[in-house]
Design a protein around this motif. Structure first.
Motif, PDB file in Angstrom:
ATOM      1  N   UNK A   1       5.102   9.560   6.305  1.00  0.00           N
ATOM      2  CA  UNK A   1       5.475   9.699   7.711  1.00  0.00           C
ATOM      3  C   UNK A   1       4.268  10.055   8.565  1.00  0.00           C
ATOM      4  N   UNK A   2       3.381  10.887   8.033  1.00  0.00           N
ATOM      5  CA  UNK A   2       2.186  11.287   8.775  1.00  0.00           C
ATOM      6  C   UNK A   2       1.293  10.089   9.071  1.00  0.00           C
ATOM      7  N   UNK A   3       1.073   9.229   8.073  1.00  0.00           N
ATOM      8  CA  UNK A   3       0.217   8.065   8.275  1.00  0.00           C
ATOM      9  C   UNK A   3       0.838   7.075   9.247  1.00  0.00           C
TER      10      UNK A   3
ATOM     11  N   UNK B   1      -4.055   8.080   0.003  1.00  0.00           N
ATOM     12  CA  UNK B   1      -3.878   6.777  -0.643  1.00  0.00           C
ATOM     13  C   UNK B   1      -4.003   6.905  -2.164  1.00  0.00           C
ATOM     14  N   UNK B   2      -3.626   8.060  -2.684  1.00  0.00           N
ATOM     15  CA  UNK B   2      -3.522   8.238  -4.125  1.00  0.00           C
ATOM     16  C   UNK B   2      -4.816   8.421  -4.875  1.00  0.00           C
TER      17      UNK B   2
ATOM     18  N   UNK C   1       0.835  -1.204   0.000  1.00  0.00           N
ATOM     19  CA  UNK C   1       0.000   0.000   0.000  1.00  0.00           C
ATOM     20  C   UNK C   1       0.868   1.250   0.000  1.00  0.00           C
ATOM     21  N   UNK C   2       1.879   1.276   0.860  1.00  0.00           N
ATOM     22  CA  UNK C   2       2.762   2.443   0.914  1.00  0.00           C
ATOM     23  C   UNK C   2       3.571   2.585  -0.374  1.00  0.00           C
TER      24      UNK C   2
ATOM     25  N   UNK D   1       0.435   5.346  -1.409  1.00  0.00           N
ATOM     26  CA  UNK D   1       0.630   6.491  -0.520  1.00  0.00           C
ATOM     27  C   UNK D   1       1.691   7.432  -1.090  1.00  0.00           C
ATOM     28  N   UNK D   2       1.321   8.683  -1.405  1.00  0.00           N
ATOM     29  CA  UNK D   2       2.318   9.657  -1.873  1.00  0.00           C
ATOM     30  C   UNK D   2       3.368   9.917  -0.795  1.00  0.00           C
ATOM     31  N   UNK D   3       4.541  10.299  -1.230  1.00  0.00           N
ATOM     32  CA  UNK D   3       5.671  10.465  -0.317  1.00  0.00           C
ATOM     33  C   UNK D   3       5.350  11.427   0.820  1.00  0.00           C
TER      34      UNK D   3
END
Length: 248
Positions: A175-177, A232-233, A164-165, A169-171
């Motif tokens: 870290x936030x997620x 999540x894009x 998923x990352x 998940x955008x860069x």
């Protein structure tokens, strides 16, 4: 103008209000002038016969064939060999047909109408894609974003947080997620319809985020996706925001 009177209890939704927001969201997608975007971004309204509940399905290809030879190989996989016309012309014809026929924009559905079947793409068979689904959470009474990966390369597991990352998940969100953890971040549970394990964005912080906005009911899901989907894009085409829709 205040729009909170459009709802029984803003920002929560009743099942009837959620069904209306889904219908208006789908109508906005149909009327938007998306052009080639329709090749890799599809929206469909689903209704589960066993429960009578409505949901939104969004399918996005993670990557497109980069060269014409890749596209021709996709035709060959379908058993018909290469088309008689060039790849570019074939795409133009397909897009023209889609713009004229809205049903051509829809992925295949099961005959029972539940919509649990996997989507079928005529041009991009076996391309990696992600399925997002928007369901009304029974407890929080807010939309909840579920998502699953399909056909990702190198045999990587689809139900894996690292996948998923890597693919969704955008860069700027990673870290936030990870700091948020399960509550308010990416969680995994059995899908509300299929009961198959899937990922979802926990809705516990959605109320506070939505309370900052004052949107009519026809813009509810546009606003909500803008708040929830990016991590999540999931980004909606700008043409959907520009589409003019009337009432239900």
């Amino acid at each position: 103008m205040a729009h909170h009177e459009d709802y029984r209890q803003w920002p929560f939704l009743t099942p009837e209000e959620f069904e209306l927001t889904c219908a208006l969201f789908d109508k906005r997608y149909i009327q938007a002038k998306l052009g080639p975007t329709r090749k890799n971004f599809k929206i469909n309204t689903r209704r589960t016969l066993t429960t009578g509940t409505t949901s939104i399905e969004i399918i996005r290809l993670l990557q497109l064939p980069e060269e014409e030879d890749d596209l021709l190989r996709q035709f060959a996989k379908l058993g018909g060999g290469a088309p008689d016309v060039s790849g570019d012309i074939a795409i133009d014809i397909a897009m023209a047909d889609e713009e004229e026929d809205h049903e051509a924009l829809r992925p295949a559905q099961n005959v029972d109408g539940t919509g649990d079947g996997l989507p079928q793409y005529s041009l991009y068979s076996h391309q990696p894609y992600v399925t997002y689904e928007i369901h009304l959470h029974a407890t929080y009474r807010l939309p909840t974003l579920w998502f699953t990966l399909h056909d990702i390369p190198n045999g990587e597991p689809s139900l894996d947080i690292d996948s998923v990352y890597r693919y969704l998940v955008p860069e700027q969100y990673k870290s936030q997620l990870r700091e948020v953890g399960v509550t308010g971040g990416i969680s995994a549970a059995n899908h509300p319809v299929t009961d198959v394990p899937a990922f979802f964005i926990h809705p516990c912080q959605t109320k506070e985020a939505m309370e900052c906005y004052n949107c009519p009911i026809e813009e509810y899901l546009m606003t909500w996706v803008g708040l929830v989907g990016g991590c999540v894009g999931l980004y909606l085409p700008s043409e959907m925001a520009q589409a003019k829709i009337g009432g239900p």
